[in-house]
Scaffold this motif. Structure first.
Motif, mmCIF file in Angstrom:
data_model
loop_
_atom_site.group_PDB
_atom_site.id
_atom_site.type_symbol
_atom_site.label_atom_id
_atom_site.label_comp_id
_atom_site.label_asym_id
_atom_site.label_seq_id
_atom_site.Cartn_x
_atom_site.Cartn_y
_atom_site.Cartn_z
ATOM 1 N N GLU A 1 57.237 -2.186 2.818
ATOM 2 C CA GLU A 1 57.479 -2.971 1.435
ATOM 3 C C GLU A 1 58.279 -4.139 2.548
ATOM 4 O OE1 GLU A 1 60.586 -1.433 -1.588
ATOM 5 O OE2 GLU A 1 58.584 -0.687 -2.087
ATOM 6 N N ARG A 2 58.402 -4.243 3.532
ATOM 7 C CA ARG A 2 58.926 -4.906 4.558
ATOM 8 C C ARG A 2 58.669 -6.630 4.675
ATOM 9 N NH1 ARG A 2 59.573 -2.879 10.088
ATOM 10 N NH2 ARG A 2 58.353 -1.872 9.255
ATOM 11 N N SER A 3 58.642 -8.035 4.576
ATOM 12 C CA SER A 3 58.111 -9.246 4.142
ATOM 13 C C SER A 3 56.869 -9.998 5.621
ATOM 14 C CB SER A 3 58.678 -10.337 3.771
ATOM 15 O OG SER A 3 60.136 -9.832 5.278
ATOM 16 N N ASP A 4 56.663 -10.332 5.827
ATOM 17 C CA ASP A 4 55.613 -10.896 7.124
ATOM 18 C C ASP A 4 56.265 -11.438 7.589
ATOM 19 O OD1 ASP A 4 53.469 -10.163 5.537
ATOM 20 O OD2 ASP A 4 52.752 -12.014 5.886
ATOM 21 N N HIS A 5 57.540 -11.779 7.479
ATOM 22 C CA HIS A 5 58.808 -12.445 8.535
ATOM 23 C C HIS A 5 59.786 -10.724 9.097
ATOM 24 C CE1 HIS A 5 58.048 -16.771 7.051
ATOM 25 N NE2 HIS A 5 58.618 -16.782 8.450
ATOM 26 N N GLU A 6 59.630 -10.261 8.163
ATOM 27 C CA GLU A 6 60.536 -9.019 8.670
ATOM 28 C C GLU A 6 59.953 -8.530 9.637
ATOM 29 O OE1 GLU A 6 63.299 -8.000 4.722
ATOM 30 O OE2 GLU A 6 61.814 -7.553 4.314
ATOM 31 N N LEU A 7 58.769 -7.878 9.242
ATOM 32 C CA LEU A 7 57.824 -7.330 10.379
ATOM 33 C C LEU A 7 57.757 -7.590 11.266
ATOM 34 C CD1 LEU A 7 55.385 -6.178 7.848
ATOM 35 C CD2 LEU A 7 56.255 -4.907 8.754
ATOM 36 N N LEU A 8 57.832 -9.192 11.536
ATOM 37 C CA LEU A 8 57.385 -9.760 13.112
ATOM 38 C C LEU A 8 59.617 -10.025 13.417
ATOM 39 C CD1 LEU A 8 55.097 -11.092 14.985
ATOM 40 C CD2 LEU A 8 56.662 -13.540 14.027
ATOM 41 N N ALA A 9 59.796 -9.609 13.007
ATOM 42 C CA ALA A 9 61.501 -9.641 13.041
ATOM 43 C C ALA A 9 61.762 -8.052 14.061
ATOM 44 C CB ALA A 9 62.149 -10.006 12.490
ATOM 45 N N ALA A 10 61.370 -7.711 13.536
ATOM 46 C CA ALA A 10 61.153 -5.785 13.841
ATOM 47 C C ALA A 10 59.807 -5.328 15.196
ATOM 48 C CB ALA A 10 60.773 -4.534 12.809
ATOM 49 N N ASP B 1 60.006 -21.187 10.948
ATOM 50 C CA ASP B 1 60.020 -22.275 9.647
ATOM 51 C C ASP B 1 58.192 -22.793 9.862
ATOM 52 O OD1 ASP B 1 58.718 -23.238 12.100
ATOM 53 O OD2 ASP B 1 59.640 -24.646 12.645
ATOM 54 N N SER B 2 57.663 -21.773 9.666
ATOM 55 C CA SER B 2 56.526 -21.764 8.875
ATOM 56 C C SER B 2 56.062 -20.483 8.711
ATOM 57 C CB SER B 2 55.296 -21.857 9.234
ATOM 58 O OG SER B 2 54.984 -21.098 10.737
ATOM 59 N N GLN B 3 55.088 -19.833 7.273
ATOM 60 C CA GLN B 3 54.793 -18.913 7.090
ATOM 61 C C GLN B 3 53.866 -17.843 8.560
ATOM 62 O OE1 GLN B 3 54.087 -17.697 3.584
ATOM 63 N NE2 GLN B 3 55.284 -19.324 4.021
ATOM 64 N N VAL B 4 54.178 -16.468 8.094
ATOM 65 C CA VAL B 4 53.579 -15.640 9.555
ATOM 66 C C VAL B 4 52.578 -15.555 9.227
ATOM 67 C CG1 VAL B 4 53.692 -13.841 10.570
ATOM 68 C CG2 VAL B 4 55.654 -14.231 9.709
ATOM 69 N N THR B 5 51.511 -16.161 8.057
ATOM 70 C CA THR B 5 49.916 -16.323 7.937
ATOM 71 C C THR B 5 49.806 -17.751 8.979
ATOM 72 O OG1 THR B 5 50.300 -16.836 6.000
ATOM 73 C CG2 THR B 5 49.756 -14.596 5.845
ATOM 74 N N ALA C 1 46.144 -28.852 9.820
ATOM 75 C CA ALA C 1 46.899 -29.559 10.872
ATOM 76 C C ALA C 1 47.973 -28.817 12.114
ATOM 77 C CB ALA C 1 47.727 -31.274 10.798
ATOM 78 N N THR C 2 48.692 -28.007 11.516
ATOM 79 C CA THR C 2 49.395 -26.995 12.139
ATOM 80 C C THR C 2 49.027 -26.317 13.001
ATOM 81 O OG1 THR C 2 51.169 -27.641 10.186
ATOM 82 C CG2 THR C 2 51.175 -25.192 12.292
ATOM 83 N N ILE C 3 48.027 -25.059 12.190
ATOM 84 C CA ILE C 3 46.716 -24.488 12.605
ATOM 85 C C ILE C 3 46.782 -24.542 13.880
ATOM 86 C CG2 ILE C 3 45.153 -22.473 12.401
ATOM 87 C CD1 ILE C 3 46.495 -22.360 9.933
ATOM 88 N N LEU C 4 45.913 -25.735 13.782
ATOM 89 C CA LEU C 4 44.589 -26.504 14.900
ATOM 90 C C LEU C 4 45.401 -27.512 15.863
ATOM 91 C CD1 LEU C 4 41.046 -27.433 12.374
ATOM 92 C CD2 LEU C 4 41.983 -25.357 14.791
ATOM 93 N N GLY C 5 46.683 -27.927 15.565
ATOM 94 C CA GLY C 5 47.868 -28.159 16.418
ATOM 95 C C GLY C 5 46.698 -30.064 16.862
ATOM 96 N N CYS C 6 46.547 -29.964 15.856
ATOM 97 C CA CYS C 6 45.826 -31.782 15.193
ATOM 98 C C CYS C 6 46.268 -32.456 14.576
ATOM 99 C CB CYS C 6 44.281 -32.068 16.111
ATOM 100 S SG CYS C 6 43.806 -31.028 14.225
ATOM 101 N N ALA C 7 46.284 -34.028 14.430
ATOM 102 C CA ALA C 7 46.786 -35.261 12.927
ATOM 103 C C ALA C 7 45.934 -34.211 12.282
ATOM 104 C CB ALA C 7 46.726 -36.206 14.264
#
Lengths: 127, 188
Positions: free
Chosen positions: B4-13, B68-72, B155-161
């Motif tokens: 039941e943990r969210s993606d953020h919670e799983l990554l923090a764990a 600050d972004s989605q874990v996905t 753009a965020t995912i690929l690191g470009c404008a």
């Protein structure tokens, strides 16, 4: 329509669809496409391409790949856990490594294990 | 497998030392991550190898994730970067379009669950067409047109404008027109 020189290239039509053209050129392209069935067909084909990409079925991850990746993650997890444990044992391992490199006892039975205390050298020293 | 943990919670764990959280996280998104890797690499074996590198990288670098972004989005970024790194490393090999290898694909379980011939053909057409455009354009199209990400997210995912993504998408689509142009006539 007979004037091919005025046709818009597919690159430019694609750029226009992404608002990448300067305003005057964008207006000229839009104007041309409005009256040119062949360029309008290419513009429609660009939309079809987007739809074909969007409609392409999402392939599920094969179970063989899933199992392999799961094993990779488990190995990483164990590596991390053992790394923490190893830090506590660092001195003992350093000694073991030193003995191994010196080669006093041949193949080190403690190599890769935690049984540093069972090392022959320790037993000898206890005698 | 339901956690039941969210993606953020799983990554923090995971960062806090939970040994299972990362596995739960990547299992949750297995098909999307696979789709991105397969579509970017074009070849199931290469996709699996790239995902393996990406998982290890994400596992070890999870502490660098800023919340600050989605874990996905972050996971996709790691996967796409692993794919593009791999493509650049294999450039000589990747320059030749990889041949379809039905036997190997079957072994990897890539053969599908649907037997609708038309869907199969369309999938083959799209995959074949994607083989023929360059990796950067393909990566942009995979994210925007296939995965439904906005150009900003891509753009965020690929690191470009953002403009770069738009341009790569536009030029990639333009190249696909002659390759996929027949779809409308055959399907409709």
């Amino acid at each position: 329509m007979s004037n091919d020189a005025q046709h818009v290239s597919v690159d430019e039509l694609a750029d226009a669809a992404e608002d990448l053209l300067p305003p005057e050129r964008a207006a000229a392209v839009q104007n041309h496409v409005g009256g040119c069935s062949s360029c309008a067909a290419v513009a429609a084909a660009l939309v079809d391409v987007c739809e074909a990409l969007a409609d392409a079925p999402v392939p599920p991850m094969p179970d063989t790949v899933f199992t392999r990746l799961q094993a990779v993650v488990e190995a990483e997890s164990e590596r991390r856990a053992s790394g923490a444990a190893d830090n506590e044992d660092a001195d003992a391992r350093a000694l073991t490594a030193k003995r191994t490199s010196v080669g006093s006892f041949g193949q080190n039975p403690a190599y890769g294990g935690k049984a540093v205390g069972d090392h022959d050298g320790e037993k000898l020293s206890q005698d | 497998m339901t956690d039941e943990r969210s993606d953020h919670e799983l990554l923090a764990a995971h960062v806090a030392g939970d040994p299972d959280a990362f596995g739960v996280l990547v299992a949750r998104h297995r098909d999307r991550l696979w789709a991105v890797a397969l579509r970017t690499m074009r070849n199931p074996e290469e996709a699996a190898d790239a995902l393996q590198e990406a998982y290890i990288s994400a596992f070890r670098r999870a502490h660098t994730f800023r919340g600050d972004s989605q874990v996905t989005t972050w996971l996709h970024r790691v996967v796409v970067n692993a794919c593009l790194d791999r493509i650049r490393r294999n450039k000589v090999r990747a320059a030749d379009p990889l041949p379809e290898d039905p036997e190997r694909a079957a072994e990897l379980g890539v053969t599908d669950d649907t037997d609708v011939l038309e869907v199969k053909e369309r999938r083959a057409d799209v995959a074949t067409a994607l083989n023929q455009i360059n990796a950067d354009q393909r990566a942009a199209l995979v994210l925007v047109d296939m995965e439904g990400y906005s150009v900003e997210e891509a753009a965020t995912i690929l690191g470009c404008a953002v403009g770069t993504i738009k341009s790569r998408c536009a030029r990639g689509r333009a190249k696909l027109v002659p390759l996929l142009g027949h779809l409308r006539e055959t399907v409709a």
